[in-house]
Design a protein around this motif. Structure first.
Motif, PDB file in Angstrom:
ATOM      1  N   ALA A   1       0.578 -43.618 -10.773  1.00 21.09           N
ATOM      2  CA  ALA A   1      -0.270 -44.348  -9.825  1.00 21.09           C
ATOM      3  C   ALA A   1       0.581 -45.131  -8.832  1.00 21.09           C
ATOM      4  O   ALA A   1       0.276 -45.151  -7.632  1.00 21.09           O
ATOM      5  CB  ALA A   1      -1.212 -45.280 -10.580  1.00 21.09           C
ATOM      6  N   ARG A   2       1.659 -45.756  -9.307  1.00 20.17           N
ATOM      7  CA  ARG A   2       2.546 -46.499  -8.401  1.00 20.17           C
ATOM      8  C   ARG A   2       3.266 -45.564  -7.433  1.00 20.17           C
ATOM      9  O   ARG A   2       3.407 -45.859  -6.249  1.00 20.17           O
ATOM     10  CB  ARG A   2       3.569 -47.306  -9.206  1.00 20.17           C
ATOM     11  CG  ARG A   2       2.982 -48.502  -9.904  1.00 20.17           C
ATOM     12  CD  ARG A   2       4.049 -49.456 -10.419  1.00 20.17           C
ATOM     13  NE  ARG A   2       5.105 -48.815 -11.181  1.00 20.17           N
ATOM     14  CZ  ARG A   2       5.146 -48.734 -12.518  1.00 20.17           C
ATOM     15  NH1 ARG A   2       4.178 -49.264 -13.238  1.00 20.17           N
ATOM     16  NH2 ARG A   2       6.151 -48.131 -13.115  1.00 20.17           N
ATOM     17  N   VAL A   3       3.721 -44.402  -7.926  1.00 19.66           N
ATOM     18  CA  VAL A   3       4.408 -43.431  -7.066  1.00 19.66           C
ATOM     19  C   VAL A   3       3.455 -42.919  -5.985  1.00 19.66           C
ATOM     20  O   VAL A   3       3.815 -42.826  -4.802  1.00 19.66           O
ATOM     21  CB  VAL A   3       4.988 -42.268  -7.905  1.00 19.66           C
ATOM     22  CG1 VAL A   3       5.442 -41.130  -7.022  1.00 19.66           C
ATOM     23  CG2 VAL A   3       6.130 -42.760  -8.772  1.00 19.66           C
ATOM     24  N   LEU A   4       2.245 -42.586  -6.365  1.00 18.92           N
ATOM     25  CA  LEU A   4       1.278 -42.092  -5.387  1.00 18.92           C
ATOM     26  C   LEU A   4       0.885 -43.170  -4.384  1.00 18.92           C
ATOM     27  O   LEU A   4       0.679 -42.879  -3.189  1.00 18.92           O
ATOM     28  CB  LEU A   4       0.045 -41.532  -6.098  1.00 18.92           C
ATOM     29  CG  LEU A   4       0.277 -40.228  -6.875  1.00 18.92           C
ATOM     30  CD1 LEU A   4      -0.982 -39.826  -7.638  1.00 18.92           C
ATOM     31  CD2 LEU A   4       0.722 -39.125  -5.941  1.00 18.92           C
TER      32      LEU A   4
ATOM     33  N   GLU B   1       1.465 -42.818  -0.378  1.00 23.28           N
ATOM     34  CA  GLU B   1       0.376 -42.990   0.590  1.00 23.28           C
ATOM     35  C   GLU B   1       0.731 -44.057   1.632  1.00 23.28           C
ATOM     36  O   GLU B   1       0.410 -43.917   2.807  1.00 23.28           O
ATOM     37  CB  GLU B   1      -0.913 -43.365  -0.135  1.00 23.28           C
ATOM     38  CG  GLU B   1      -2.115 -43.383   0.775  1.00 23.28           C
ATOM     39  CD  GLU B   1      -3.398 -43.645   0.000  1.00 23.28           C
ATOM     40  OE1 GLU B   1      -4.371 -44.045   0.653  1.00 23.28           O
ATOM     41  OE2 GLU B   1      -3.433 -43.448  -1.225  1.00 23.28           O
ATOM     42  N   ALA B   2       1.425 -45.111   1.185  1.00 21.72           N
ATOM     43  CA  ALA B   2       1.830 -46.160   2.131  1.00 21.72           C
ATOM     44  C   ALA B   2       2.878 -45.648   3.113  1.00 21.72           C
ATOM     45  O   ALA B   2       2.949 -46.115   4.249  1.00 21.72           O
ATOM     46  CB  ALA B   2       2.366 -47.364   1.372  1.00 21.72           C
ATOM     47  N   ALA B   3       3.671 -44.677   2.700  1.00 25.17           N
ATOM     48  CA  ALA B   3       4.720 -44.145   3.572  1.00 25.17           C
ATOM     49  C   ALA B   3       4.203 -43.117   4.570  1.00 25.17           C
ATOM     50  O   ALA B   3       4.889 -42.783   5.537  1.00 25.17           O
ATOM     51  CB  ALA B   3       5.829 -43.513   2.728  1.00 25.17           C
ATOM     52  N   GLN B   4       2.999 -42.604   4.371  1.00 22.68           N
ATOM     53  CA  GLN B   4       2.429 -41.610   5.281  1.00 22.68           C
ATOM     54  C   GLN B   4       2.115 -42.252   6.628  1.00 22.68           C
ATOM     55  O   GLN B   4       1.666 -43.394   6.691  1.00 22.68           O
ATOM     56  CB  GLN B   4       1.131 -41.026   4.700  1.00 22.68           C
ATOM     57  CG  GLN B   4       1.334 -40.176   3.482  1.00 22.68           C
ATOM     58  CD  GLN B   4       2.047 -38.892   3.801  1.00 22.68           C
ATOM     59  OE1 GLN B   4       1.806 -38.288   4.834  1.00 22.68           O
ATOM     60  NE2 GLN B   4       2.947 -38.501   2.919  1.00 22.68           N
ATOM     61  N   PRO B   5       2.341 -41.526   7.725  1.00 26.29           N
ATOM     62  CA  PRO B   5       1.987 -42.091   9.032  1.00 26.29           C
ATOM     63  C   PRO B   5       0.480 -42.214   9.173  1.00 26.29           C
ATOM     64  O   PRO B   5      -0.275 -41.382   8.691  1.00 26.29           O
ATOM     65  CB  PRO B   5       2.547 -41.067  10.026  1.00 26.29           C
ATOM     66  CG  PRO B   5       2.703 -39.812   9.251  1.00 26.29           C
ATOM     67  CD  PRO B   5       2.942 -40.200   7.829  1.00 26.29           C
ATOM     68  N   LYS B   6       0.081 -43.287   9.798  1.00 28.29           N
ATOM     69  CA  LYS B   6      -1.343 -43.541  10.005  1.00 28.29           C
ATOM     70  C   LYS B   6      -1.845 -42.702  11.173  1.00 28.29           C
ATOM     71  O   LYS B   6      -1.146 -42.491  12.152  1.00 28.29           O
ATOM     72  CB  LYS B   6      -1.576 -45.031  10.305  1.00 28.29           C
ATOM     73  CG  LYS B   6      -1.045 -45.952   9.230  1.00 28.29           C
ATOM     74  CD  LYS B   6      -1.832 -45.783   7.949  1.00 28.29           C
ATOM     75  CE  LYS B   6      -1.400 -46.794   6.926  1.00 28.29           C
ATOM     76  NZ  LYS B   6      -0.820 -46.249   5.746  1.00 28.29           N
ATOM     77  N   SER B   7      -3.064 -42.217  11.066  1.00 27.08           N
ATOM     78  CA  SER B   7      -3.637 -41.453  12.160  1.00 27.08           C
ATOM     79  C   SER B   7      -3.987 -42.395  13.305  1.00 27.08           C
ATOM     80  O   SER B   7      -4.456 -43.507  13.089  1.00 27.08           O
ATOM     81  CB  SER B   7      -4.879 -40.693  11.698  1.00 27.08           C
ATOM     82  OG  SER B   7      -5.880 -41.618  11.341  1.00 27.08           O
ATOM     83  N   GLN B   8      -3.739 -41.926  14.499  1.00 30.47           N
ATOM     84  CA  GLN B   8      -4.028 -42.749  15.663  1.00 30.47           C
ATOM     85  C   GLN B   8      -5.277 -42.208  16.337  1.00 30.47           C
ATOM     86  O   GLN B   8      -5.392 -41.015  16.588  1.00 30.47           O
ATOM     87  CB  GLN B   8      -2.849 -42.740  16.622  1.00 30.47           C
ATOM     88  CG  GLN B   8      -1.618 -43.367  16.014  1.00 30.47           C
ATOM     89  CD  GLN B   8      -0.494 -43.476  17.024  1.00 30.47           C
ATOM     90  OE1 GLN B   8      -0.694 -43.206  18.190  1.00 30.47           O
ATOM     91  NE2 GLN B   8       0.657 -43.878  16.553  1.00 30.47           N
ATOM     92  N   SER B   9      -6.187 -43.099  16.619  1.00 23.31           N
ATOM     93  CA  SER B   9      -7.443 -42.677  17.219  1.00 23.31           C
ATOM     94  C   SER B   9      -7.330 -42.548  18.739  1.00 23.31           C
ATOM     95  O   SER B   9      -8.216 -42.020  19.380  1.00 23.31           O
ATOM     96  CB  SER B   9      -8.552 -43.663  16.860  1.00 23.31           C
ATOM     97  OG  SER B   9      -8.219 -44.945  17.365  1.00 23.31           O
ATOM     98  N   VAL B  10      -6.223 -43.021  19.313  1.00 23.45           N
ATOM     99  CA  VAL B  10      -6.045 -42.945  20.755  1.00 23.45           C
ATOM    100  C   VAL B  10      -5.566 -41.543  21.108  1.00 23.45           C
ATOM    101  O   VAL B  10      -4.583 -41.060  20.571  1.00 23.45           O
ATOM    102  CB  VAL B  10      -5.021 -43.998  21.231  1.00 23.45           C
ATOM    103  CG1 VAL B  10      -4.807 -43.882  22.725  1.00 23.45           C
ATOM    104  CG2 VAL B  10      -5.468 -45.383  20.841  1.00 23.45           C
ATOM    105  N   GLN B  11      -6.270 -40.896  22.011  1.00 22.31           N
ATOM    106  CA  GLN B  11      -5.866 -39.565  22.438  1.00 22.31           C
ATOM    107  C   GLN B  11      -4.868 -39.679  23.574  1.00 22.31           C
ATOM    108  O   GLN B  11      -4.922 -40.610  24.374  1.00 22.31           O
ATOM    109  CB  GLN B  11      -7.079 -38.772  22.907  1.00 22.31           C
ATOM    110  CG  GLN B  11      -8.036 -38.419  21.798  1.00 22.31           C
ATOM    111  CD  GLN B  11      -9.188 -37.594  22.322  1.00 22.31           C
ATOM    112  OE1 GLN B  11      -9.371 -37.478  23.534  1.00 22.31           O
ATOM    113  NE2 GLN B  11      -9.953 -37.020  21.420  1.00 22.31           N
ATOM    114  N   LYS B  12      -3.978 -38.711  23.640  1.00 27.58           N
ATOM    115  CA  LYS B  12      -3.023 -38.679  24.739  1.00 27.58           C
ATOM    116  C   LYS B  12      -3.760 -38.334  26.030  1.00 27.58           C
ATOM    117  O   LYS B  12      -4.692 -37.532  26.039  1.00 27.58           O
ATOM    118  CB  LYS B  12      -1.947 -37.613  24.499  1.00 27.58           C
ATOM    119  CG  LYS B  12      -0.925 -37.989  23.481  1.00 27.58           C
ATOM    120  CD  LYS B  12       0.148 -36.925  23.453  1.00 27.58           C
ATOM    121  CE  LYS B  12       1.262 -37.301  22.524  1.00 27.58           C
ATOM    122  NZ  LYS B  12       2.290 -36.261  22.493  1.00 27.58           N
ATOM    123  N   ALA B  13      -3.299 -38.940  27.092  1.00 25.57           N
ATOM    124  CA  ALA B  13      -3.888 -38.621  28.387  1.00 25.57           C
ATOM    125  C   ALA B  13      -3.448 -37.217  28.788  1.00 25.57           C
ATOM    126  O   ALA B  13      -2.310 -36.823  28.565  1.00 25.57           O
ATOM    127  CB  ALA B  13      -3.434 -39.633  29.429  1.00 25.57           C
TER     128      ALA B  13
END
Length: 120
Positions: A31-34, A38-50
């Protein structure tokens, strides 16, 4: 007669015991490893590129301003060599084509030179 080392039998027994011992990580460790993963994964960005314009896409495809400057220099050099070729290029062209061909871009047969439009 075969010679055997008594330590070989002891090593074989130790390796057999080690293979028989199954180690599984605890549920808390997993559980600690997972959670760390998960904390190391990049967060999805809701801003779209122009969206890039056509000129920006073209610049991106050919490699940016360094590529444009190289293309401009090659273009200018090609026009220069085409308009006023060195004598070696003319000689090589004449040897391939058979005859030397010369084309004047600026004619000197204007009516101004002959004096046709002069009153007097």
């Amino acid at each position: 007669m075969m010679m055997t080392d008594p330590n070989d039998k002891m090593l074989d027994d130790l390796f057999a015991d080690a293979r028989a011992f199954k180690v599984a990580p605890s549920d808390a460790l997993m559980a600690r490893v997972l959670a760390d993963a998960e904390a190391a994964q990049p967060k999805s960005q809701s801003v779209q590129k122009a969206r890039l314009g056509m000129w920006a896409q073209f610049m991106d495809v050919i490699g940016g301003w360094p590529a444009v400057s190289g293309l401009a220099a090659a273009t200018v050099a090609g026009i220069w060599i085409g308009v006023a070729p060195p004598s070696s290029v003319e000689d090589i062209t004449a040897s391939f084509m058979g005859d030397e061909v010369s084309v004047d871009l600026f004619s000197s047969d204007f009516g101004f030179a002959a004096g046709d439009f002069v009153d007097g």
